[in-house]
Design a protein around this motif. Structure first.
Motif, short mmCIF file in Angstrom:
data_model
loop_
_atom_site.label_atom_id
_atom_site.label_comp_id
_atom_site.label_asym_id
_atom_site.label_seq_id
_atom_site.Cartn_x
_atom_site.Cartn_y
_atom_site.Cartn_z
N ALA A 83 0.84 -1.11 -0.27
CA ALA A 83 0.09 0.00 -0.08
C ALA A 83 0.87 1.28 0.01
O ALA A 83 0.68 2.21 -0.69
CB ALA A 83 -0.93 -0.05 1.22
N ALA A 84 1.72 1.18 0.87
CA ALA A 84 2.82 2.54 0.75
C ALA A 84 3.47 2.72 -0.33
O ALA A 84 3.76 3.84 -1.09
CB ALA A 84 3.72 2.28 2.05
N LEU A 85 3.80 1.65 -1.23
CA LEU A 85 4.60 1.79 -2.26
C LEU A 85 3.82 2.49 -3.28
O LEU A 85 4.13 3.39 -3.90
CB LEU A 85 4.97 0.21 -3.13
N VAL A 86 2.38 2.01 -3.62
CA VAL A 86 1.49 2.61 -4.44
C VAL A 86 1.38 3.98 -4.17
O VAL A 86 1.38 5.08 -4.84
CB VAL A 86 0.27 1.67 -4.54
N LEU A 87 1.09 4.25 -2.89
CA LEU A 87 0.90 5.77 -2.30
C LEU A 87 1.99 6.70 -2.41
O LEU A 87 1.90 7.81 -2.82
CB LEU A 87 0.10 5.71 -1.15
N LYS B 148 6.49 6.78 9.76
CA LYS B 148 6.46 7.02 8.15
C LYS B 148 7.95 6.93 7.55
O LYS B 148 7.86 6.06 6.51
CB LYS B 148 5.56 7.94 7.73
N GLU B 149 8.76 7.70 8.23
CA GLU B 149 10.12 7.73 7.72
C GLU B 149 10.66 6.28 7.61
O GLU B 149 11.51 5.81 6.42
CB GLU B 149 11.01 8.69 8.32
N THR B 150 10.48 5.62 8.69
CA THR B 150 10.97 4.11 8.72
C THR B 150 10.64 3.37 7.73
O THR B 150 11.18 2.34 7.12
CB THR B 150 10.75 3.35 10.27
N LEU B 151 9.25 3.27 7.58
CA LEU B 151 8.45 2.89 6.71
C LEU B 151 8.92 2.95 5.12
O LEU B 151 9.32 2.10 4.59
CB LEU B 151 6.93 2.84 6.85
N ARG C 243 14.63 0.64 0.42
CA ARG C 243 15.90 -0.43 0.46
C ARG C 243 15.50 -1.75 -0.06
O ARG C 243 16.20 -2.21 -0.98
CB ARG C 243 16.50 -0.64 1.90
N GLN C 244 14.38 -1.83 0.21
CA GLN C 244 13.77 -3.30 -0.45
C GLN C 244 13.71 -3.22 -2.03
O GLN C 244 14.16 -4.23 -2.75
CB GLN C 244 12.19 -3.69 0.10
N TYR C 245 13.24 -2.19 -2.44
CA TYR C 245 13.05 -2.10 -3.91
C TYR C 245 14.38 -1.71 -4.65
O TYR C 245 14.76 -2.29 -5.58
CB TYR C 245 12.05 -1.19 -4.24
N VAL C 246 15.20 -0.94 -4.11
CA VAL C 246 16.58 -0.55 -4.62
C VAL C 246 17.57 -1.76 -4.71
O VAL C 246 17.97 -2.28 -5.64
CB VAL C 246 17.26 0.42 -3.89
#
Length: 190
Positions: free
Chosen positions: A14-18, A50-53, A59-62
């Motif tokens: 959800a965070a990625l999309v938003l 939110k910053e930690t998220l 990092r996950q996507y890089v």
């Protein structure tokens, strides 16, 4: 334990999309919670804020993108073969992670990223810069700053991907082949 893992993944998805669609500043924890179908408090069980998220997501996507670029990279291949690998890696990555490349592009600034995220992003930049610098040394790539060459290729690809997502362009093999050739023409030495 599986339900917890699914909730965490739902929050990250959800965070990625938003973040990709709205940006970091315009996205709130309640928005992420609503999209993930969890309570806002649930997010704080997994992420301090939110910053930690955002940093964990970044990092996950890089890391995934770097792994995609490195996997099967033809180190001993020609510059054109290496370029083709990079281009096709972007295609594969966006097919598997629709919003991720745009998210990386729009959230790579030090204002929110922690040192670990910035270091990982630098590793991604170094990989692509090294390719362009090596190509310039062999006179196969234009004598332009590597960052400008990266902007030409990645910027053009991200714009194409956005047009495909919007339905303005149909993604076909022919289109991708011609687009790769156009990007190569834009950066190769003439």
């Amino acid at each position: 334990m599986e339900a917890a893992t699914n909730k965490r993944e739902d929050i990250l998805d959800a965070a990625l999309v938003l973040f990709a669609e709205r940006g970091f500043d315009a996205t709130t924890i309640p928005m992420i919670a609503t999209r993930a179908n969890v309570g806002a408090g649930t997010i704080y069980r997994y992420f301090v804020n939110k910053e930690t998220l955002m940093n964990q997501l970044f990092r996950q996507y890089v890391t995934r993108f770097l792994d995609t670029l490195r996997n099967g990279f033809p180190s001993n291949g020609t510059c054109r073969q290496q370029f083709s690998h990079i281009f096709n890696s972007m295609v594969r990555f966006t097919l598997d992670n629709e919003h991720a490349l745009y998210f990386i592009k729009t959230h790579n600034r030090p204002r929110v990223l922690d040192e670990e995220s910035l270091a990982l992003y630098q590793e991604l930049l170094d990989f692509t810069r090294d390719f362009f610098e090596a190509g310039k040394e062999t006179n196969e790539i234009r004598k332009m700053p590597a960052n400008a060459l990266i902007a030409i290729v990645f910027g053009a690809f991200i714009q194409l991907h956005q047009l495909v997502r919007e339905g303005a362009v149909d993604e076909t093999r022919e289109l991708l082949r011609d687009y790769e050739e156009s990007c190569w023409d834009a950066v190769r030495a003439h």
